[in-house]
Design a protein around this motif. Structure first.
Motif, PDB file in Angstrom:
ATOM      1  N   LEU A 178      -0.989 -19.387  -2.703  1.00 43.01           N
ATOM      2  CA  LEU A 178      -0.216 -19.594  -3.928  1.00 43.01           C
ATOM      3  C   LEU A 178       0.587 -18.372  -4.338  1.00 43.01           C
ATOM      4  O   LEU A 178       1.220 -18.358  -5.385  1.00 43.01           O
ATOM      5  CB  LEU A 178      -1.142 -20.018  -5.069  1.00 43.01           C
ATOM      6  CG  LEU A 178      -1.848 -21.354  -4.847  1.00 43.01           C
ATOM      7  CD1 LEU A 178      -2.856 -21.615  -5.950  1.00 43.01           C
ATOM      8  CD2 LEU A 178      -0.847 -22.489  -4.752  1.00 43.01           C
ATOM      9  N   GLY A 179       0.562 -17.310  -3.539  1.00 41.91           N
ATOM     10  CA  GLY A 179       1.289 -16.091  -3.874  1.00 41.91           C
ATOM     11  C   GLY A 179       0.510 -15.223  -4.842  1.00 41.91           C
ATOM     12  O   GLY A 179      -0.455 -15.654  -5.475  1.00 41.91           O
ATOM     13  N   VAL A 180       0.924 -13.990  -4.963  1.00 38.74           N
ATOM     14  CA  VAL A 180       0.250 -13.004  -5.815  1.00 38.74           C
ATOM     15  C   VAL A 180       1.092 -12.758  -7.057  1.00 38.74           C
ATOM     16  O   VAL A 180       2.278 -12.456  -6.958  1.00 38.74           O
ATOM     17  CB  VAL A 180       0.026 -11.686  -5.041  1.00 38.74           C
ATOM     18  CG1 VAL A 180      -0.502 -10.599  -5.948  1.00 38.74           C
ATOM     19  CG2 VAL A 180      -0.919 -11.921  -3.870  1.00 38.74           C
ATOM     20  N   ASP A 181       0.469 -12.897  -8.229  1.00 35.39           N
ATOM     21  CA  ASP A 181       1.161 -12.641  -9.492  1.00 35.39           C
ATOM     22  C   ASP A 181       1.089 -11.178  -9.893  1.00 35.39           C
ATOM     23  O   ASP A 181       1.981 -10.664 -10.551  1.00 35.39           O
ATOM     24  CB  ASP A 181       0.562 -13.498 -10.611  1.00 35.39           C
ATOM     25  CG  ASP A 181       0.718 -14.981 -10.330  1.00 35.39           C
ATOM     26  OD1 ASP A 181       1.775 -15.374  -9.810  1.00 35.39           O
ATOM     27  OD2 ASP A 181      -0.228 -15.734 -10.607  1.00 35.39           O
ATOM     28  N   ASP A 182       0.003 -10.498  -9.535  1.00 37.76           N
ATOM     29  CA  ASP A 182      -0.185  -9.089  -9.876  1.00 37.76           C
ATOM     30  C   ASP A 182      -1.177  -8.513  -8.877  1.00 37.76           C
ATOM     31  O   ASP A 182      -2.105  -9.207  -8.444  1.00 37.76           O
ATOM     32  CB  ASP A 182      -0.736  -8.959 -11.308  1.00 37.76           C
ATOM     33  CG  ASP A 182      -0.724  -7.531 -11.823  1.00 37.76           C
ATOM     34  OD1 ASP A 182      -0.046  -6.676 -11.217  1.00 37.76           O
ATOM     35  OD2 ASP A 182      -1.379  -7.269 -12.841  1.00 37.76           O
ATOM     36  N   ALA A 183      -0.995  -7.264  -8.501  1.00 34.49           N
ATOM     37  CA  ALA A 183      -1.923  -6.608  -7.579  1.00 34.49           C
ATOM     38  C   ALA A 183      -2.059  -5.144  -7.962  1.00 34.49           C
ATOM     39  O   ALA A 183      -1.102  -4.525  -8.426  1.00 34.49           O
ATOM     40  CB  ALA A 183      -1.422  -6.720  -6.147  1.00 34.49           C
ATOM     41  N   PHE A 184      -3.268  -4.599  -7.795  1.00 38.44           N
ATOM     42  CA  PHE A 184      -3.504  -3.202  -8.127  1.00 38.44           C
ATOM     43  C   PHE A 184      -4.775  -2.729  -7.423  1.00 38.44           C
ATOM     44  O   PHE A 184      -5.586  -3.535  -6.969  1.00 38.44           O
ATOM     45  CB  PHE A 184      -3.600  -2.996  -9.641  1.00 38.44           C
ATOM     46  CG  PHE A 184      -4.514  -3.963 -10.347  1.00 38.44           C
ATOM     47  CD1 PHE A 184      -5.817  -3.632 -10.631  1.00 38.44           C
ATOM     48  CD2 PHE A 184      -4.051  -5.213 -10.727  1.00 38.44           C
ATOM     49  CE1 PHE A 184      -6.659  -4.529 -11.281  1.00 38.44           C
ATOM     50  CE2 PHE A 184      -4.876  -6.114 -11.377  1.00 38.44           C
ATOM     51  CZ  PHE A 184      -6.187  -5.765 -11.652  1.00 38.44           C
ATOM     52  N   TRP A 185      -4.945  -1.420  -7.315  1.00 37.16           N
ATOM     53  CA  TRP A 185      -6.117  -0.835  -6.670  1.00 37.16           C
ATOM     54  C   TRP A 185      -7.346  -0.942  -7.567  1.00 37.16           C
ATOM     55  O   TRP A 185      -7.240  -0.840  -8.787  1.00 37.16           O
ATOM     56  CB  TRP A 185      -5.874   0.641  -6.375  1.00 37.16           C
ATOM     57  CG  TRP A 185      -4.900   0.877  -5.269  1.00 37.16           C
ATOM     58  CD1 TRP A 185      -3.591   1.236  -5.405  1.00 37.16           C
ATOM     59  CD2 TRP A 185      -5.143   0.756  -3.875  1.00 37.16           C
ATOM     60  NE1 TRP A 185      -3.014   1.332  -4.165  1.00 37.16           N
ATOM     61  CE2 TRP A 185      -3.946   1.051  -3.216  1.00 37.16           C
ATOM     62  CE3 TRP A 185      -6.265   0.418  -3.122  1.00 37.16           C
ATOM     63  CZ2 TRP A 185      -3.834   1.031  -1.826  1.00 37.16           C
ATOM     64  CZ3 TRP A 185      -6.155   0.392  -1.738  1.00 37.16           C
ATOM     65  CH2 TRP A 185      -4.948   0.696  -1.106  1.00 37.16           C
ATOM     66  N   SER A 186      -8.505  -1.092  -6.966  1.00 40.44           N
ATOM     67  CA  SER A 186      -9.761  -1.033  -7.715  1.00 40.44           C
ATOM     68  C   SER A 186      -9.950   0.403  -8.206  1.00 40.44           C
ATOM     69  O   SER A 186      -9.301   1.329  -7.707  1.00 40.44           O
ATOM     70  CB  SER A 186     -10.935  -1.449  -6.822  1.00 40.44           C
ATOM     71  OG  SER A 186     -11.068  -0.535  -5.748  1.00 40.44           O
ATOM     72  N   HIS A 187     -10.850   0.597  -9.157  1.00 39.00           N
ATOM     73  CA  HIS A 187     -11.045   1.938  -9.719  1.00 39.00           C
ATOM     74  C   HIS A 187     -11.519   2.943  -8.677  1.00 39.00           C
ATOM     75  O   HIS A 187     -11.242   4.125  -8.773  1.00 39.00           O
ATOM     76  CB  HIS A 187     -12.005   1.889 -10.916  1.00 39.00           C
ATOM     77  CG  HIS A 187     -13.437   1.720 -10.532  1.00 39.00           C
ATOM     78  ND1 HIS A 187     -13.958   0.496 -10.166  1.00 39.00           N
ATOM     79  CD2 HIS A 187     -14.435   2.610 -10.418  1.00 39.00           C
ATOM     80  CE1 HIS A 187     -15.229   0.652  -9.849  1.00 39.00           C
ATOM     81  NE2 HIS A 187     -15.547   1.910 -10.005  1.00 39.00           N
ATOM     82  N   ASP A 188     -12.223   2.498  -7.643  1.00 38.39           N
ATOM     83  CA  ASP A 188     -12.719   3.413  -6.613  1.00 38.39           C
ATOM     84  C   ASP A 188     -11.805   3.503  -5.395  1.00 38.39           C
ATOM     85  O   ASP A 188     -12.067   4.263  -4.465  1.00 38.39           O
ATOM     86  CB  ASP A 188     -14.134   3.022  -6.182  1.00 38.39           C
ATOM     87  CG  ASP A 188     -14.217   1.628  -5.581  1.00 38.39           C
ATOM     88  OD1 ASP A 188     -13.164   0.999  -5.343  1.00 38.39           O
ATOM     89  OD2 ASP A 188     -15.346   1.157  -5.352  1.00 38.39           O
ATOM     90  N   GLY A 189     -10.719   2.728  -5.372  1.00 39.00           N
ATOM     91  CA  GLY A 189      -9.762   2.780  -4.279  1.00 39.00           C
ATOM     92  C   GLY A 189     -10.208   2.103  -2.992  1.00 39.00           C
ATOM     93  O   GLY A 189      -9.526   2.176  -1.979  1.00 39.00           O
ATOM     94  N   ARG A 190     -11.331   1.413  -3.014  1.00 37.95           N
ATOM     95  CA  ARG A 190     -11.846   0.772  -1.806  1.00 37.95           C
ATOM     96  C   ARG A 190     -11.295  -0.627  -1.572  1.00 37.95           C
ATOM     97  O   ARG A 190     -11.412  -1.160  -0.484  1.00 37.95           O
ATOM     98  CB  ARG A 190     -13.369   0.699  -1.863  1.00 37.95           C
ATOM     99  CG  ARG A 190     -14.020   2.049  -1.812  1.00 37.95           C
ATOM    100  CD  ARG A 190     -15.508   1.912  -1.837  1.00 37.95           C
ATOM    101  NE  ARG A 190     -16.118   3.230  -1.869  1.00 37.95           N
ATOM    102  CZ  ARG A 190     -17.359   3.456  -2.196  1.00 37.95           C
ATOM    103  NH1 ARG A 190     -18.153   2.452  -2.519  1.00 37.95           N
ATOM    104  NH2 ARG A 190     -17.825   4.671  -2.205  1.00 37.95           N
TER     105      ARG A 190
END
Length: 170
Positions: free
Chosen positions: A14-26
């Motif tokens: 369905l596609g990505v509306d928003d994406a970001f790194w987790s707080h620990d970067g993993r």
């Protein structure tokens, strides 16, 4: 610097509306689908894991720097909950009519003590005001710190958490 080829981390029909790194970067967190579910996938790729079951109209997930809280915008306000979505508490209500207020993704300060919230309020079809609110996680107070009569977005905290800078559109 090393150059790398692009690679797909997960299949998201369905596609990505928003994406970001987790707080620990993993891992990479992403929001998708009509119910705005929030998923996590390892930065190496693989099977996605459902983190938060959303609902239509929910968006702007923002995790606190320690990863223990999540703020998000819903159809009627801004909320802070446990990282797993449990115990959501409305920190700010917004009207839901044809000139309703709407907010973008809230932004945590580096220490997680404050949350910046930009709310676009439309008084009439032509008038627009953006109010900058700051939520204090300790006192649980929300204060309006500025009213801006132009389009602004993307508040970013200074390292010491005393200042905010935002993009403006002329």
């Amino acid at each position: 610097t090393r150059t790398r080829q692009r690679r797909r981390l997960a299949r998201v029909p369905l596609g990505v509306d928003d994406a970001f790194w987790s707080h620990d970067g993993r891992s990479v967190l992403y929001q998708t689908g009509p119910n705005s579910n929030l998923y996590s996938v390892s930065r190496q790729g693989g099977k996605s894991k459902l983190l938060l079951r959303g609902k239509a109209g929910r968006y702007g997930y923002a995790f606190s720097p320690d990863g223990r809280k999540v703020a998000f915008v819903d159809t009627d306000g801004v909320y802070v909950a446990e990282a797993n979505g449990a115990n959501p508490k409305a920190i700010m209500k917004m009207a839901s009519d044809k000139y309703s207020a709407n907010s973008r993704k809230p932004q945590w300060s580096r220490d997680g003590a404050k949350l910046a919230i930009l709310v676009r309020e439309t008084a009439t079809s032509a008038e627009v005001a953006v109010r900058l609110h700051v939520y204090d996680r300790v006192t649980r107070d929300v204060k309006t710190v500025a009213t801006i009569r132009r389009s602004v977005s993307d508040p970013v905290w200074s390292r010491d958490g005393r200042w905010l800078v935002m993009k403006t559109v002329q």
